[in-house]
Design a protein around this motif. Structure first.
Motif, short mmCIF file in Angstrom:
data_model
loop_
_atom_site.label_atom_id
_atom_site.label_comp_id
_atom_site.label_asym_id
_atom_site.label_seq_id
_atom_site.Cartn_x
_atom_site.Cartn_y
_atom_site.Cartn_z
N LEU A 49 0.83 -1.21 0.00
CA LEU A 49 0.00 0.00 0.00
C LEU A 49 0.86 1.26 0.00
N ASN A 53 -7.82 -2.97 2.49
CA ASN A 53 -7.64 -1.90 3.48
C ASN A 53 -8.88 -1.79 4.37
N ASP A 81 -8.04 -1.55 -2.07
CA ASP A 81 -8.90 -0.71 -1.23
C ASP A 81 -9.80 -1.57 -0.34
#
Length: 198
Positions: A107, A167, A164
């Motif tokens: 990331l 995350n 995403d």
């Protein structure tokens, strides 16, 4: 390198990844790393020039190959587009949710110039890693199944949503309900597939 030195070096890399995952990259310093690894800062600077050098070497030696192997497990570039993308997403999700330290560095690399520096320093050419995915995309472009876009754009469409979602998965670990389930991942993957196909 002697076995004891190899063990020490591996411990330093493991602890660095752990600090990144638990405290954030901004809280990783060479001093903190030395203290956590129970070595002198000088020992770390013998192997790594600075924090950037450490991060680049961590990404190359600890993350990139392992992530590639896990993502490509059971994947065949001759799969039809839907099956191939689903396989890549499932592999990627399972690997990343079980390797938070690696995910943290991926990331970070995605939002910084670190990846480009790493590739330039190690002379890694585009397609050297994840080559079956490159060929898979090209075959599907040539067959008219997906739009003809630059590879980096195709990669972003395919994998940025997954990163995403991973995350979000980690954000929800400390909440009462985990909303990022295998079913949600599968449904989001279907949406990406529909968006990419002609």
């Amino acid at each position: 390198m002697r076995p004891k030195n190899l063990e020490k070096e591996q411990a330093i890399r493991t602890i660095a990844l752990d600090i990144i995952a638990k405290e954030g990259l901004e809280n990783l310093s060479m001093q903190k790393l030395a203290k956590a690894a129970n070595v002198s800062p000088r020992t770390i600077y013998i192997k790594y020039e600075d924090k950037d050098d450490l991060l680049i070497k961590l990404f190359i030696t600890e993350v990139l190959g392992a992530y590639e192997a896990a993502t490509l497990k059971g994947f065949d570039e001759r799969m039809d587009f839907k099956t191939g993308i689903k396989k890549l997403w499932d592999n990627g999700f399972q690997y990343l949710k079980n390797n938070r330290t690696h995910f943290a560095l991926i990331l970070y690399g995605k939002s910084s110039p670190m990846l480009n520096k790493a590739y330039q320093r190690e002379n890694i050419q585009q397609g050297q890693f994840f080559a079956p995915i490159h060929r898979f995309i090209q075959v599907n472009v040539e067959a008219g199944i997906i739009q003809d876009l630059p590879f980096d754009a195709q990669r972003a469409l395919m994998f940025s949503p997954l990163l995403d979602l991973v995350n979000e998965y980690f954000d929800h670990l400390n909440r009462p309900v985990q909303i990022i389930t295998d079913e949600v991942i599968a449904n989001c993957c279907d949406a990406v597939i529909k968006g990419m196909m002609k």
